[in-house]
Write a protein that holds these residues in place. Sequence first.
Motif, PDB file in Angstrom:
ATOM      1  N   ASN A   1     -15.537 -67.292 -36.457  1.00 53.30           N
ATOM      2  CA  ASN A   1     -16.153 -68.034 -37.558  1.00 53.30           C
ATOM      3  C   ASN A   1     -15.375 -69.298 -37.901  1.00 53.30           C
ATOM      4  O   ASN A   1     -15.962 -70.358 -38.153  1.00 53.30           O
ATOM      5  CB  ASN A   1     -16.264 -67.138 -38.799  1.00 53.30           C
ATOM      6  CG  ASN A   1     -17.321 -66.058 -38.628  1.00 53.30           C
ATOM      7  OD1 ASN A   1     -18.309 -66.263 -37.939  1.00 53.30           O
ATOM      8  ND2 ASN A   1     -17.100 -64.904 -39.246  1.00 53.30           N
ATOM      9  N   ILE A   2     -14.058 -69.203 -37.886  1.00 52.09           N
ATOM     10  CA  ILE A   2     -13.230 -70.369 -38.234  1.00 52.09           C
ATOM     11  C   ILE A   2     -13.304 -71.437 -37.141  1.00 52.09           C
ATOM     12  O   ILE A   2     -13.604 -72.606 -37.404  1.00 52.09           O
ATOM     13  CB  ILE A   2     -11.765 -69.932 -38.453  1.00 52.09           C
ATOM     14  CG1 ILE A   2     -11.670 -68.972 -39.650  1.00 52.09           C
ATOM     15  CG2 ILE A   2     -10.877 -71.152 -38.679  1.00 52.09           C
ATOM     16  CD1 ILE A   2     -10.296 -68.373 -39.841  1.00 52.09           C
ATOM     17  N   LEU A   3     -13.048 -71.024 -35.890  1.00 51.52           N
ATOM     18  CA  LEU A   3     -12.991 -71.989 -34.793  1.00 51.52           C
ATOM     19  C   LEU A   3     -14.345 -72.635 -34.513  1.00 51.52           C
ATOM     20  O   LEU A   3     -14.430 -73.853 -34.299  1.00 51.52           O
ATOM     21  CB  LEU A   3     -12.469 -71.300 -33.526  1.00 51.52           C
ATOM     22  CG  LEU A   3     -11.016 -70.818 -33.573  1.00 51.52           C
ATOM     23  CD1 LEU A   3     -10.665 -70.061 -32.298  1.00 51.52           C
ATOM     24  CD2 LEU A   3     -10.074 -71.995 -33.755  1.00 51.52           C
ATOM     25  N   MET A   4     -15.394 -71.840 -34.524  1.00 46.81           N
ATOM     26  CA  MET A   4     -16.712 -72.391 -34.214  1.00 46.81           C
ATOM     27  C   MET A   4     -17.227 -73.295 -35.324  1.00 46.81           C
ATOM     28  O   MET A   4     -17.954 -74.251 -35.069  1.00 46.81           O
ATOM     29  CB  MET A   4     -17.706 -71.273 -33.933  1.00 46.81           C
ATOM     30  CG  MET A   4     -17.462 -70.558 -32.619  1.00 46.81           C
ATOM     31  SD  MET A   4     -17.489 -71.667 -31.170  1.00 46.81           S
ATOM     32  CE  MET A   4     -15.726 -71.789 -30.795  1.00 46.81           C
ATOM     33  N   ARG A   5     -16.863 -73.013 -36.582  1.00 46.24           N
ATOM     34  CA  ARG A   5     -17.289 -73.912 -37.652  1.00 46.24           C
ATOM     35  C   ARG A   5     -16.562 -75.244 -37.551  1.00 46.24           C
ATOM     36  O   ARG A   5     -17.137 -76.298 -37.854  1.00 46.24           O
ATOM     37  CB  ARG A   5     -17.010 -73.268 -39.014  1.00 46.24           C
ATOM     38  CG  ARG A   5     -17.784 -71.999 -39.318  1.00 46.24           C
ATOM     39  CD  ARG A   5     -19.290 -72.138 -39.293  1.00 46.24           C
ATOM     40  NE  ARG A   5     -19.876 -72.226 -37.972  1.00 46.24           N
ATOM     41  CZ  ARG A   5     -20.019 -71.172 -37.147  1.00 46.24           C
ATOM     42  NH1 ARG A   5     -19.628 -69.964 -37.505  1.00 46.24           N
ATOM     43  NH2 ARG A   5     -20.594 -71.345 -35.969  1.00 46.24           N
TER      44      ARG A   5
ATOM     45  N   ALA B   1     -20.896 -82.498 -35.089  1.00 49.89           N
ATOM     46  CA  ALA B   1     -21.864 -83.158 -35.965  1.00 49.89           C
ATOM     47  C   ALA B   1     -21.613 -84.668 -36.041  1.00 49.89           C
ATOM     48  O   ALA B   1     -22.509 -85.434 -36.403  1.00 49.89           O
ATOM     49  CB  ALA B   1     -21.808 -82.552 -37.364  1.00 49.89           C
ATOM     50  N   ILE B   2     -20.390 -85.085 -35.702  1.00 53.97           N
ATOM     51  CA  ILE B   2     -20.039 -86.508 -35.712  1.00 53.97           C
ATOM     52  C   ILE B   2     -20.262 -87.069 -34.308  1.00 53.97           C
ATOM     53  O   ILE B   2     -19.810 -86.470 -33.333  1.00 53.97           O
ATOM     54  CB  ILE B   2     -18.568 -86.705 -36.129  1.00 53.97           C
ATOM     55  CG1 ILE B   2     -18.301 -86.031 -37.473  1.00 53.97           C
ATOM     56  CG2 ILE B   2     -18.223 -88.189 -36.198  1.00 53.97           C
ATOM     57  CD1 ILE B   2     -16.840 -86.045 -37.873  1.00 53.97           C
TER      58      ILE B   2
ATOM     59  N   GLY C   1     -17.100 -79.119 -27.115  1.00 52.78           N
ATOM     60  CA  GLY C   1     -18.192 -78.781 -26.195  1.00 52.78           C
ATOM     61  C   GLY C   1     -17.776 -77.728 -25.184  1.00 52.78           C
ATOM     62  O   GLY C   1     -18.514 -76.769 -24.910  1.00 52.78           O
ATOM     63  N   ILE C   2     -16.588 -77.880 -24.613  1.00 51.92           N
ATOM     64  CA  ILE C   2     -16.068 -76.895 -23.663  1.00 51.92           C
ATOM     65  C   ILE C   2     -15.861 -75.552 -24.359  1.00 51.92           C
ATOM     66  O   ILE C   2     -16.149 -74.488 -23.788  1.00 51.92           O
ATOM     67  CB  ILE C   2     -14.733 -77.383 -23.076  1.00 51.92           C
ATOM     68  CG1 ILE C   2     -14.980 -78.535 -22.099  1.00 51.92           C
ATOM     69  CG2 ILE C   2     -14.005 -76.266 -22.372  1.00 51.92           C
ATOM     70  CD1 ILE C   2     -15.387 -78.128 -20.714  1.00 51.92           C
ATOM     71  N   ALA C   3     -15.345 -75.585 -25.582  1.00 51.88           N
ATOM     72  CA  ALA C   3     -15.083 -74.347 -26.317  1.00 51.88           C
ATOM     73  C   ALA C   3     -16.369 -73.550 -26.532  1.00 51.88           C
ATOM     74  O   ALA C   3     -16.380 -72.324 -26.378  1.00 51.88           O
ATOM     75  CB  ALA C   3     -14.419 -74.666 -27.657  1.00 51.88           C
ATOM     76  N   ARG C   4     -17.435 -74.220 -26.868  1.00 48.64           N
ATOM     77  CA  ARG C   4     -18.702 -73.525 -27.099  1.00 48.64           C
ATOM     78  C   ARG C   4     -19.262 -72.954 -25.798  1.00 48.64           C
ATOM     79  O   ARG C   4     -19.810 -71.860 -25.776  1.00 48.64           O
ATOM     80  CB  ARG C   4     -19.705 -74.458 -27.766  1.00 48.64           C
ATOM     81  CG  ARG C   4     -19.303 -74.898 -29.166  1.00 48.64           C
ATOM     82  CD  ARG C   4     -20.483 -75.437 -29.940  1.00 48.64           C
ATOM     83  NE  ARG C   4     -21.464 -74.396 -30.187  1.00 48.64           N
ATOM     84  CZ  ARG C   4     -21.435 -73.550 -31.213  1.00 48.64           C
ATOM     85  NH1 ARG C   4     -20.425 -73.604 -32.072  1.00 48.64           N
ATOM     86  NH2 ARG C   4     -22.370 -72.651 -31.368  1.00 48.64           N
TER      87      ARG C   4
END
Length: 301
Positions: free
Chosen positions: A134-138, A145-146, A177-180
């Motif tokens: 929850n923390i990292l993905m937010r 968003a930028i 992007g890579i993280a997601r």
Amino acid sequence: MEKMENGQVSLDGKELEEIRKKLIKEQRETKIRKFLKNKLSVTGLVLVVLMVLIALLAPVLAGYEPNEMIVKDRLMAPCKEHPFGTDSMGRDVFTSVVYGARVSLLVGCVVSVVSAIVGMVIGLYASYNKALDNILMRICDAMKAIPNILLAICLMASLGASLRNVLISLTVVCTPGIARVARSAALVVREQTYIEAMDALGAKPNRILWRHVAPNILSPVIVQLTFNFATAILAEASLSFLGAGVPPSVPSWGSILNEGMANIYTAWWMIIFPGIFTALTVLGLNLLGDGLRDFLDPLTN
């Protein structure tokens, strides 16, 4: 090999291992043939290899030093002595372009590799721990968003214009992007039966993540890495074009375009040639990324 009473053939462990290796080899050869039959992917590979060779052989190909100024030849159109013409300070544009390939490919390579490693770490641990997820993905959502170029400009404004800060800024921009991608792939792998069995047997989380989950998410990460390579090259050129990238003394495709804008009506070659090199490099990387996606996909034959 042994023949059983019912007529069936029993294979020992060594023979089964040889058959398995043979099947893997045949499958790899089939995928390579399929990759080579894809003309667009091969074209992308050729373009990327060509740009890498140009960057490596820049001192051999260039007839001048990157910042060597010949005032009497300033704004000279393409000719035998200067194939790509000269800029407003008398520097050879061909020399600037081939040396600029070094900067662009260095930025793309470092940013894509580092962002892939960091993003893979974030994605793996986010897939395992819901609170951390929850923390990292937010944070990643907020960064995504930028617009990428706007975020990169803001980071460069705070860090200052230098090659090192360009690498840092673009790595920060490309990592979410890579993280997601890594998190999504890891969540799929974690649902596999053998992962659940290892978890039930008490295997340590780090062992599960790095020995069994990480190798199975490399394919999408590598594909995304190639696209990030192209994105980083475009972003670096954009930053240099806006005057927020590498210093003017460092040859860069973006800085050449920036200077060419002031002389666009009298020195069109300062816009055309670096623009062509940038477009061909990005096109090659995107075509190569599409080919790697098919090559690394285990579901394709």
